[in-house]
Motif scaffolding. Sequence first.
Motif, PDB file in Angstrom:
ATOM      1  N   MET A  71     -11.259 -30.399  40.453  1.00  0.00           N
ATOM      2  CA  MET A  71     -11.577 -30.808  39.088  1.00  0.00           C
ATOM      3  C   MET A  71     -12.939 -31.468  39.071  1.00  0.00           C
ATOM      4  SD  MET A  71      -9.066 -34.110  38.682  1.00  0.00           S
ATOM      5  CE  MET A  71      -7.713 -33.207  39.412  1.00  0.00           C
ATOM      6  N   ALA A 104     -12.033 -25.437  38.926  1.00  0.00           N
ATOM      7  CA  ALA A 104     -11.429 -25.730  37.626  1.00  0.00           C
ATOM      8  C   ALA A 104      -9.992 -26.207  37.816  1.00  0.00           C
ATOM      9  CB  ALA A 104     -11.473 -24.488  36.750  1.00  0.00           C
ATOM     10  N   ASP A 105      -9.609 -27.200  37.068  1.00  0.00           N
ATOM     11  CA  ASP A 105      -8.248 -27.725  37.109  1.00  0.00           C
ATOM     12  C   ASP A 105      -7.307 -26.680  36.511  1.00  0.00           C
ATOM     13  OD1 ASP A 105      -5.879 -29.064  36.881  1.00  0.00           O
ATOM     14  OD2 ASP A 105      -6.747 -30.898  36.059  1.00  0.00           O
ATOM     15  N   PRO A 117      -6.428 -35.063  33.909  1.00  0.00           N
ATOM     16  CA  PRO A 117      -7.042 -35.145  35.235  1.00  0.00           C
ATOM     17  C   PRO A 117      -7.352 -36.580  35.633  1.00  0.00           C
ATOM     18  CG  PRO A 117      -8.636 -34.381  33.625  1.00  0.00           C
ATOM     19  CD  PRO A 117      -7.316 -34.407  32.927  1.00  0.00           C
ATOM     20  N   MET A 124     -13.392 -31.235  31.491  1.00  0.00           N
ATOM     21  CA  MET A 124     -12.476 -30.243  32.059  1.00  0.00           C
ATOM     22  C   MET A 124     -12.973 -28.815  31.969  1.00  0.00           C
ATOM     23  SD  MET A 124      -8.650 -31.608  30.968  1.00  0.00           S
ATOM     24  CE  MET A 124      -8.936 -31.483  29.200  1.00  0.00           C
ATOM     25  N   ARG A 129      -5.810 -27.429  33.026  1.00  0.00           N
ATOM     26  CA  ARG A 129      -6.725 -27.917  31.988  1.00  0.00           C
ATOM     27  C   ARG A 129      -6.303 -27.487  30.583  1.00  0.00           C
ATOM     28  NH1 ARG A 129      -8.704 -23.791  34.802  1.00  0.00           N
ATOM     29  NH2 ARG A 129      -9.780 -22.044  33.800  1.00  0.00           N
TER      30      ARG A 129
END
Length: 504
Positions: A1, A18-19, A204, A140, A22
């Motif tokens: 993240m 990338a989370d 996050p 995010m 998200r």
Amino acid sequence: MDRDTRPGRRGGARAGPADPRRWKALWVTLTTGFMSLLDVTIVAVALPSMQRDLHASASSVQWVVSGYALTFALVLVPAGRLGDAVGRRRIFLWALAAFVVCSAAAGAAPTIAWLVVARLAQGACAGCLAPQNSALIQQMFRGAERGRAFGLFGATVGVSSAVGPITGGLILALAHGAQGWRWIFYVNVPVGAVALLLGLRLLPRVVPGRRERLDLPGVALLGAGVLAWMLPLVFAESGGLRRLWWLFPVGLALLACFALWERRVSAHEGRPLLDPRLLTGTRGYALGTALGALYFVGFSGVWLVFALFFQNGLGYEPLRSGLAVTPFAIGSAAAAVVAGRLVERLGRLLTVWGMVTVMAGLGAAALVLRSAPPDVVAWLAAPALFVGGLGSGCVISPNVTMTLRDVPVRMAGAAGGALQTGQRLGGAVGTAALPGLFYLVLGASGSDFREAVALSVGSALVAMLAALTIAVLDWHRDPFRTARRHPRRLPGQPTCACRCGDRE
């Protein structure tokens, strides 16, 4: 993240993987944002029953609406800066928990004083939530995904403002009895509790850098300046503009002092509440903030004018009055989602098209309301309102995206707070000026509601025309206008024109 930029360090936030959660996290923030923004307008339809049940005066019950808007606007920038400094997730969750508690307290209020205090606290909690929403999107999402996320965010802002009267009327219709207005506040409790639990799991975790001292003189100057501008507006219905007009120049002087203080803090390598480089060195930020403020002058005020026309002029019930403007909300929601996907390709041109469309739709609606037979006027105005909604959906969310696209992630909270402060101030001007003009025309024309609504909506279009002028100016100055057609020219392009090194 993504990781936040450490304060005092040159260079931007490093873009990590990338989370995967998200999009789920986004829906948590959007639900919370919708709930907090809805509370700005949802209460208006219940004021008569509140006043009756709590034996309150008209001036005291006005604080139920005005107090929320006032504290909401006051804390936006400090809360955004605090989120940048100590963690957006932390501020978001604490503010959401407090918002739920304040909603329950407002619903259980035994007296008008209790209700007003609960609403003041509730507004402050909502103001703490709002800048975290846009900042978390900055944090995010990247590239085209950020545009789509801001599209959903813009739909949330636009729809929550438009459906407040509908939702309030529906709750009052379903909640039978003299105390039905309490459910307008109680409904936030289960929704907020579920959002809080999901937020604890999905938002996050980003560890901020070293702790920073908040710019307290800046907080005081900005808060006093915004308060001086808001007070005459929130008391406009009770003669506030006439009695408190002198606060406008005082507020202007305080905001000028705030700007000078922030420049001084920045020049001495401090951490200002609102970095001046956002306005002077970040592409599109100053113009986008001004555009948003002017647009909300017309956008926010026109709903009160429509409510006055349908309820007082045509005798509609609150629910029916809200349903009459539903086509605008539907068009706005649909267009905002699509606009989020187009903004990376079209840029500011999308806002220009949206402004032209919303002005055409509202202008046509004003003509219909001015001349159509009363028994079918709502049906005949529906297509024009739907077109206006389509245009509005191409204004709010693309403007947020374009205004914040080059803001460094480490400044995202303060930048989002300042953008929304401009919108709140514009909305306060519109909600004070347009109904005031409506009543003025009503008195001068011998209670001609048709003339009053047409001239009031026409005045809203003047503010939107000023916003359109800014949009056209920014479009012509947009350096990405040509580059978007040749994306190979953009690799490594800094995201911040102030040369601080922040990149996507």
